[in-house]
Write a protein that holds these residues in place. Structure first.
Motif, mmCIF file in Angstrom:
data_model
loop_
_atom_site.group_PDB
_atom_site.id
_atom_site.type_symbol
_atom_site.label_atom_id
_atom_site.label_comp_id
_atom_site.label_asym_id
_atom_site.label_seq_id
_atom_site.Cartn_x
_atom_site.Cartn_y
_atom_site.Cartn_z
ATOM 1 N N HIS A 83 0.866 -1.182 0.000
ATOM 2 C CA HIS A 83 0.000 0.000 0.000
ATOM 3 C C HIS A 83 0.898 1.226 0.000
ATOM 4 C CE1 HIS A 83 -3.558 -2.418 0.828
ATOM 5 N NE2 HIS A 83 -2.799 -3.097 1.678
ATOM 6 N N THR A 84 0.694 2.106 -0.987
ATOM 7 C CA THR A 84 1.509 3.313 -1.077
ATOM 8 C C THR A 84 0.725 4.513 -0.562
ATOM 9 O OG1 THR A 84 0.808 3.681 -3.346
ATOM 10 C CG2 THR A 84 2.870 2.502 -3.033
ATOM 11 N N LEU A 85 1.454 5.451 0.023
ATOM 12 C CA LEU A 85 0.865 6.678 0.555
ATOM 13 C C LEU A 85 1.747 7.827 0.119
ATOM 14 C CD1 LEU A 85 -1.192 8.137 2.419
ATOM 15 C CD2 LEU A 85 0.443 7.742 4.270
ATOM 16 N N VAL A 86 1.143 8.850 -0.505
ATOM 17 C CA VAL A 86 1.881 10.029 -0.957
ATOM 18 C C VAL A 86 1.361 11.229 -0.189
ATOM 19 C CG1 VAL A 86 2.376 11.544 -2.918
ATOM 20 C CG2 VAL A 86 2.244 9.071 -3.245
ATOM 21 N N ARG A 87 2.280 11.954 0.422
ATOM 22 C CA ARG A 87 1.955 13.200 1.116
ATOM 23 C C ARG A 87 2.945 14.262 0.678
ATOM 24 N NH1 ARG A 87 0.763 11.206 7.239
ATOM 25 N NH2 ARG A 87 -1.300 10.382 6.828
ATOM 26 N N GLY A 88 2.492 15.141 -0.211
ATOM 27 C CA GLY A 88 3.368 16.212 -0.691
ATOM 28 C C GLY A 88 4.563 15.655 -1.433
ATOM 29 N N SER A 89 5.774 15.827 -0.868
ATOM 30 C CA SER A 89 6.995 15.370 -1.532
ATOM 31 C C SER A 89 7.474 14.020 -1.006
ATOM 32 C CB SER A 89 8.102 16.412 -1.338
ATOM 33 O OG SER A 89 8.397 16.555 0.045
ATOM 34 N N HIS A 90 6.759 13.410 -0.073
ATOM 35 C CA HIS A 90 7.156 12.134 0.523
ATOM 36 C C HIS A 90 6.213 11.011 0.089
ATOM 37 C CE1 HIS A 90 10.060 13.882 3.355
ATOM 38 N NE2 HIS A 90 9.242 14.918 3.364
ATOM 39 N N ALA A 91 6.791 9.843 -0.149
ATOM 40 C CA ALA A 91 6.008 8.660 -0.484
ATOM 41 C C ALA A 91 6.529 7.488 0.348
ATOM 42 C CB ALA A 91 6.108 8.326 -1.963
ATOM 43 N N THR A 92 5.601 6.683 0.855
ATOM 44 C CA THR A 92 5.962 5.478 1.590
ATOM 45 C C THR A 92 5.159 4.310 1.039
ATOM 46 O OG1 THR A 92 4.316 5.906 3.298
ATOM 47 C CG2 THR A 92 6.557 6.666 3.747
ATOM 48 N N ALA A 93 5.724 3.140 1.160
ATOM 49 C CA ALA A 93 5.043 1.907 0.754
ATOM 50 C C ALA A 93 5.201 0.904 1.877
ATOM 51 C CB ALA A 93 5.620 1.359 -0.540
ATOM 52 N N LEU A 128 9.993 18.578 -4.476
ATOM 53 C CA LEU A 128 8.763 19.339 -4.256
ATOM 54 C C LEU A 128 7.527 18.460 -4.167
ATOM 55 C CD1 LEU A 128 9.266 22.515 -6.468
ATOM 56 C CD2 LEU A 128 9.430 22.315 -3.998
ATOM 57 N N THR A 129 7.121 17.863 -5.286
ATOM 58 C CA THR A 129 5.859 17.122 -5.310
ATOM 59 C C THR A 129 6.028 15.793 -6.034
ATOM 60 O OG1 THR A 129 4.711 19.239 -5.458
ATOM 61 C CG2 THR A 129 3.423 17.291 -5.927
ATOM 62 N N VAL A 130 5.404 14.760 -5.507
ATOM 63 C CA VAL A 130 5.399 13.448 -6.150
ATOM 64 C C VAL A 130 4.235 13.407 -7.140
ATOM 65 C CG1 VAL A 130 5.101 10.965 -5.784
ATOM 66 C CG2 VAL A 130 6.415 12.325 -4.137
ATOM 67 N N ARG A 131 4.519 13.052 -8.381
ATOM 68 C CA ARG A 131 3.461 12.898 -9.384
ATOM 69 C C ARG A 131 2.887 11.493 -9.340
ATOM 70 N NH1 ARG A 131 5.026 14.076 -15.365
ATOM 71 N NH2 ARG A 131 4.953 16.168 -14.527
ATOM 72 N N GLU A 132 3.760 10.490 -9.181
ATOM 73 C CA GLU A 132 3.330 9.100 -9.266
ATOM 74 C C GLU A 132 4.247 8.248 -8.398
ATOM 75 O OE1 GLU A 132 2.116 6.283 -13.050
ATOM 76 O OE2 GLU A 132 3.601 7.841 -13.324
ATOM 77 N N ALA A 133 3.683 7.256 -7.725
ATOM 78 C CA ALA A 133 4.461 6.319 -6.910
ATOM 79 C C ALA A 133 3.911 4.918 -7.134
ATOM 80 C CB ALA A 133 4.379 6.694 -5.436
ATOM 81 N N TRP A 134 4.811 3.943 -7.307
ATOM 82 C CA TRP A 134 4.386 2.558 -7.501
ATOM 83 C C TRP A 134 5.469 1.619 -6.981
ATOM 84 C CZ3 TRP A 134 6.351 5.568 -11.281
ATOM 85 C CH2 TRP A 134 7.393 5.073 -12.052
#
Length: 125
Positions: A56-66, A113-119
Motif C-alpha cells: 500500500h503506497t501513501l503520498v503526502r506532498g513530496s514524501h512517499a511510503t510503501a 517538491l511534489t510526487v506525481r506518481e508512486a508505484w
C-alpha cells in the motif's frame, strides 16, 4: 401486419444466421444409470504464479511510503519508484528489498517538491 414474403425472408435470415453460428447450446446430457441426469465434471483451474507481497503506497506532498506485507511462502523483492512532478526533479527509486514469508517492510523516498506518481515493482526473490 407482416406480409408472407417478409415472413419468409425473416425466417430465411434467421435460419442462415443460426447455421453460420453453429450450435450454441450443448446437446442433451446422457442419462445417469440411476435416472438422474449426468453433470459434466468441472474443469480444474490451473494454479497461477503465487502473488507477490501486498503493498500500500501513501503520498503526502513530496514524501512517499510503501508498506508491504508478504503473506506468501516465497520471498518477494520489492522496490518503490517515484516520478516527480517537476521536470528538473529527478525520478527516484529505492534499493530493492527482499520481503521474506510473513514479513513486513516499509519503503520511503521523496522528491524535492511534489510526487506525481508512486508505484511498487515486484520480482520473485
Amino acid at each position: 401486419m407482416i406480409c408472407a414474403s417478409g415472413l419468409r425472408r425473416t425466417t430465411a435470415l434467421l435460419l442462415t444466421a443460426a447455421a453460420l453460428a453453429g450450435p450454441s447450446a450443448p446437446g442433451p446430457l446422457a442419462a445417469h444409470p440411476r435416472g438422474a441426469s449426468a453433470r459434466p465434471a468441472p474443469r480444474p483451474v490451473p494454479p497461477g504464479p503465487p502473488p507477490g507481497a501486498e503493498c500500500h503506497t501513501l503520498v503526502r506532498g513530496s514524501h512517499a511510503t510503501a508498506d508491504c506485507f508478504n503473506g506468501n511462502a516465497t520471498p518477494d523483492r520489492v522496490q518503490l519508484h517515484l516520478r516527480c512532478a517537476r521536470w528538473w526533479d529527478p525520478a527516484m527509486d529505492t534499493a530493492p528489498v527482499t520481503v521474506g514469508p510473513t514479513r513486513h517492510v516499509t519503503l520511503a523516498q521523496r522528491c524535492w517538491l511534489t510526487v506525481r506518481e508512486a508505484w511498487v515493482s515486484h520480482t520473485p526473490g
